[in-house]
Structure formats: C-alpha cells, structure tokens
Write a protein that holds these residues in place. Structure first.
Motif, mmCIF file in Angstrom:
data_model
loop_
_atom_site.group_PDB
_atom_site.id
_atom_site.type_symbol
_atom_site.label_atom_id
_atom_site.label_comp_id
_atom_site.label_asym_id
_atom_site.label_seq_id
_atom_site.Cartn_x
_atom_site.Cartn_y
_atom_site.Cartn_z
ATOM 1 N N ARG A 247 47.978 31.710 96.441
ATOM 2 C CA ARG A 247 48.344 32.170 97.820
ATOM 3 C C ARG A 247 49.486 33.853 97.706
ATOM 4 O O ARG A 247 48.440 34.505 98.435
ATOM 5 C CB ARG A 247 48.286 31.821 98.932
ATOM 6 C CG ARG A 247 47.458 30.754 99.421
ATOM 7 C CD ARG A 247 47.633 29.706 100.449
ATOM 8 N NE ARG A 247 48.174 28.621 100.329
ATOM 9 C CZ ARG A 247 49.435 27.971 100.624
ATOM 10 N NH1 ARG A 247 49.915 28.341 101.246
ATOM 11 N NH2 ARG A 247 50.259 26.994 100.217
ATOM 12 N N GLU A 248 50.283 33.520 97.175
ATOM 13 C CA GLU A 248 51.616 34.389 96.496
ATOM 14 C C GLU A 248 50.890 35.410 95.686
ATOM 15 O O GLU A 248 50.953 37.035 96.398
ATOM 16 C CB GLU A 248 52.653 33.883 96.213
ATOM 17 C CG GLU A 248 53.655 32.692 96.918
ATOM 18 C CD GLU A 248 54.260 31.818 96.587
ATOM 19 O OE1 GLU A 248 54.877 32.006 94.897
ATOM 20 O OE2 GLU A 248 54.702 30.700 97.025
ATOM 21 N N ALA A 249 49.346 35.501 94.801
ATOM 22 C CA ALA A 249 49.805 36.445 94.463
ATOM 23 C C ALA A 249 48.351 37.175 94.947
ATOM 24 O O ALA A 249 48.540 38.154 94.981
ATOM 25 C CB ALA A 249 48.877 36.224 93.030
ATOM 26 N N ILE A 250 48.030 36.791 96.085
ATOM 27 C CA ILE A 250 46.815 37.297 96.890
ATOM 28 C C ILE A 250 47.479 38.464 97.486
ATOM 29 O O ILE A 250 47.234 39.185 97.880
ATOM 30 C CB ILE A 250 45.944 36.046 97.427
ATOM 31 C CG1 ILE A 250 44.770 35.404 97.475
ATOM 32 C CG2 ILE A 250 45.103 36.796 98.509
ATOM 33 C CD1 ILE A 250 44.511 34.024 97.546
ATOM 34 N N LEU B 75 45.117 38.017 89.389
ATOM 35 C CA LEU B 75 45.709 39.285 89.545
ATOM 36 C C LEU B 75 46.633 39.914 89.917
ATOM 37 O O LEU B 75 46.811 40.874 90.242
ATOM 38 C CB LEU B 75 45.656 38.715 91.098
ATOM 39 C CG LEU B 75 44.207 38.056 92.278
ATOM 40 C CD1 LEU B 75 44.939 37.093 93.237
ATOM 41 C CD2 LEU B 75 43.599 38.901 92.030
ATOM 42 N N ASP B 76 47.863 38.538 89.196
ATOM 43 C CA ASP B 76 49.549 39.474 89.234
ATOM 44 C C ASP B 76 49.183 40.336 87.514
ATOM 45 O O ASP B 76 50.514 41.495 87.358
ATOM 46 C CB ASP B 76 50.217 38.920 88.716
ATOM 47 C CG ASP B 76 50.701 38.044 90.493
ATOM 48 O OD1 ASP B 76 50.984 39.102 91.233
ATOM 49 O OD2 ASP B 76 51.278 36.713 90.249
ATOM 50 N N THR B 77 48.247 40.071 87.011
ATOM 51 C CA THR B 77 48.685 40.995 85.579
ATOM 52 C C THR B 77 47.684 41.249 85.477
ATOM 53 O O THR B 77 47.486 42.188 83.802
ATOM 54 C CB THR B 77 49.109 39.680 84.153
ATOM 55 O OG1 THR B 77 48.174 38.693 83.461
ATOM 56 C CG2 THR B 77 49.787 39.158 84.494
ATOM 57 N N GLN B 78 46.092 41.743 85.642
ATOM 58 C CA GLN B 78 45.099 42.008 84.491
ATOM 59 C C GLN B 78 44.771 43.495 85.651
ATOM 60 O O GLN B 78 43.079 44.138 85.871
ATOM 61 C CB GLN B 78 43.925 41.104 84.960
ATOM 62 C CG GLN B 78 44.519 40.290 83.990
ATOM 63 C CD GLN B 78 44.297 40.256 82.270
ATOM 64 O OE1 GLN B 78 43.517 41.231 82.049
ATOM 65 N NE2 GLN B 78 46.148 40.267 82.332
ATOM 66 N N ASP B 79 45.494 44.147 86.551
ATOM 67 C CA ASP B 79 44.847 45.870 87.102
ATOM 68 C C ASP B 79 44.001 46.971 85.983
ATOM 69 O O ASP B 79 43.373 47.324 86.182
ATOM 70 C CB ASP B 79 46.368 46.332 87.727
ATOM 71 C CG ASP B 79 46.862 45.537 88.780
ATOM 72 O OD1 ASP B 79 46.362 45.135 89.086
ATOM 73 O OD2 ASP B 79 47.629 46.386 89.575
#
Ligand code: PMP
Ligand code: GLN
Length: 365
Positions: A51-54, A259-263
C-alpha cells in the motif's frame, strides 16, 4: 479462443497476456517472500509495504496523494477491484454509464449489482467520444461512470477534453467515477495517460483501479488495487471481504519492490510494445485488414471487411483452422453487435518471432 488455439496449434493473439514474464528482480522477490514467511492471510487492506509503494507510485508519476492507511485497497487483480467498486456503489435500478466496446467483466458486475448499463459507443476507427451521445446516457438515475483509459479493446487513450466532459457530467448528475487504468503505463508515441483523479474536482468522487499484471507482465499473480476517498475505499473493502477476503500474499511484497524500483523496466516495456504494435499493424495492413492504430494497451482492432468478411464471429472461429491464428471478435465486447460486425481484436504482447509468424500466416496462407 485460447483453448481452440492450443488445440489446433494456432498462434494465440486472442486473450491478452504476455508470453514473456516480468522483471527478474520482481520474480526473485516473490520467491524470497515465500521463503520469508509471507504465506498466511495478508491484512484485509493488503500488506502495508505494498500500500505504501502504491502511494509513492501515485505521487511520483501523477502528483496524487493517497493515504496508504485508509485510501488504498489491494485486490485479487483489477477484476476484483471492479467487482468490489460496482457492488459497493450501486443499488438495484441504478444506472452505470460505460463506453462500448467494454471490457467484459463490466457488464457482468453491473448485472450482479442489478444495476442497468447505459453504453456510449466508441466508433471505429478513431473511437472518439460523441458529446451528445455521452450527455444522453446520463439521467437522474446515473450512479456511476465506469471508465477505462487506456481502453481495452480499442487501444484508445482518452483525451483531456473527453475526460473533462466526463468529469463535468459526473459532477452535474452527482455520479461516482470508477476508472480502470490497468494499462496506465502502456502508451505509445508520446500519448499521455491522464489519470482521471488528477482532473480538478474529481478526486472526491473517483475510485482509481490498476493492476500489476499489466505493468509487470505477471497476469497470473492477480495483484490489483484501488484507491480513492477513504469512505469509498472502506465500502469497497466491505464487499471485498466477502468476495475473497484477501489474496496473493507473497506476490504483494514482490510487486511493492517492482513499483519502487522498476521505472526503467516499465519505460522499456512500453517502448518495446510500441514497436510490436507497429510490427503487427503493418502486417495486418499487408494482409488486407484496415487497422486502427492504438495509442495504448496491447491490443489492436482491425476491420476484416476489406477481406470480404461479413461476420467477425464466424471469421474468428475459422481463423485458427484456416490461417493458424487466434483473435477475438470485437462484438463480444458490445451490446450493439451490428456496429462491430466485422471488427477483430488482436493482442501484440507477444515475442517478435511469434508476431512475425502470425503475420506470415495471415499474409501467405
Ligand atoms: N480491466 C481491463 C480493461 C483489462 O484489460 C483487464 C485484463 N484483462 C482487467 C481489468 C483485469 O485485470 P486483472 O488481470 O488484474 O484482474
Ligand atoms: N484482459 C485480457 C483480455 O482482455 C485477459 C483477461 C481475460 O481473459 N479475462 O484479453
């Protein structure tokens, strides 16, 4: 169609799922989560780490602030998010405005809620929103607009003007908006996905839905989510509690890492899909179809009328046998079957050699 494709050895461009798995780091994170004890029921809203990563993702990409404690609900794919939202917000007799062709679960969920759907046609080949038709779909019974951008099956990315019109009408009629944005990252040629909830005055009436299945090519993990005002999310959670309660335990922290690392991965994936869109579109044109070039998703709609086809349903049943390719007739996504009579949807989220083989079969057989 997938069963038929497997049975006759056809190239399956029907059902939309990638034939390459997502980022290795994300796959490894799921294995680590299993080894690390994420094997029992997650919390009802989903693991806080996801939820925090979202929340961070919404902020980073769109400048949207959502409170992970109260405004995010992890679901079993976007499919469950759609079902929860529609069942939470609609009473029998309410009307739901949606665009046609529509993703197939919309009609089913609206029917489950015993609400009525009012569809607005998006017409081949540009799929533009007709303002008069949209206005005419609203009434004092309109409870909800069920929006999908980028849009399956047309590949349309709704424009700012179209979204503003939807926002104005929703406000005028006091309707909620449930916006299915599972293809949020899959846009091409600089087409910009505009999250509905970023438009002025919309956030308090909007539930936004997405899915890791599309972004990270993990459709089998069924990790989706919805976000919006706390009281609406709470209502969705009440429904979700009795649909599945929770799901996808070890996949949740893995998607958080994604979500945090794969942009960069996501950017490359979209670019690659744009190239695949060109490959398939060019091939379909060479095979004699009239193609509507999509700006997003991993689907393309082609008109088979120039090939002498008069019924795409028959055509799609025959195509695996005659040409060794499977595709989906667009009329299955429509109430007005006649309007889509000769239209066919092809998926291009496949390896290049698979797409090339499909094109070879369609152009030479
Ligand atoms: N909405 C749309 C528009 C889709 O194309 C899909 C995928 N088929 C879904 C929802 C469902 O997503 P999920 O697999 O995460 O349930
Ligand atoms: N979203 C994918 C599609 O539209 C697959 C989902 C499904 O098969 N239900 O083809």
């Amino acid at each position: 169609m997938s069963a038929l494709a497997a049975e006759v050895g056809a190239v399956n461009l029907g059902q939309g799922f990638p034939d390459t798995d997502g980022p290795p780091e994300v796959l490894a994170a799921a294995r680590e989560a299993i080894a690390g004890g994420y094997n029992q029921y997650p919390p009802a809203l989903g693991y806080p780490v996801l939820r925090e990563a979202i929340g961070r993702h919404q902020e980073r990409y769109y400048g949207l602030t959502v409170d992970p404690q109260t405004q995010v609900l992890v679901t079993v794919g976007a499919t469950e998010a759609i079902a929860s939202a529609v069942l939470a917000l609609c009473e029998p007799g309410d009307e739901v405005v949606t665009f046609e062709p529509y993703y197939d679960s919309y009609a089913a969920c609206i029917a489950l809620a015993r609400a009525t759907r009012r569809t607005v046609a998006l017409r081949f080949p540009d799929f533009a929103v007709d303002e008069d038709a949209l206005r005419a779909a609203f009434s004092e019974r309109t409870r909800l607009v069920l929006l999908n951008t980028p849009h399956n099956p047309t590949g349309k990315v709704f424009t700012r003007d179209e979204l503003i019109l939807i926002a104005q009408l929703a406000a005028e009629y006091g309707a909620y908006v449930v916006t299915d944005e599972v293809y949020e990252h899959l846009t091409f040629d600089g087409a910009q996905h505009l999250p509905f909830a970023t438009l002025p005055g919309t956030a308090e009436r909007t539930i936004t839905i997405s899915s890791a299945g599309k972004t990270f090519s993990t459709t089998g993990w069924k990790v989706g989510w919805l976000s919006g005002p706390a009281e609406l999310v709470s209502a969705c959670r009440t429904v979700k509690q009795f649909l599945t309660y929770v799901g996808s335990g070890p996949f949740q922290p893995a998607i958080a890492l994604g979500l945090d690392t794969q942009d960069d991965y996501v950017g490359r994936f979209a670019k690659d899909l744009g190239r695949k869109r060109d490959l398939l579109s060019t091939g379909l044109t060479a095979a004699g179809f009239e193609v509507a070039r999509p700006s997003g998703t991993y689907f393309v709609i082609a008109d088979a009328a120039p090939l002498g086809v008069t019924d795409a349903v028959d055509f799609c049943w025959q195509l695996p046998h005659t040409h060794g390719v499977a595709a989906i007739p667009v009329s299955v996504f429509c109430d007005d079957k006649a309007a889509a009579r000769t239209l066919v949807r092809f998926a291009f989220c496949k390896k290049d050699d698979v797409l090339q083989e499909a094109v070879r079969r369609l152009t030479h057989a």
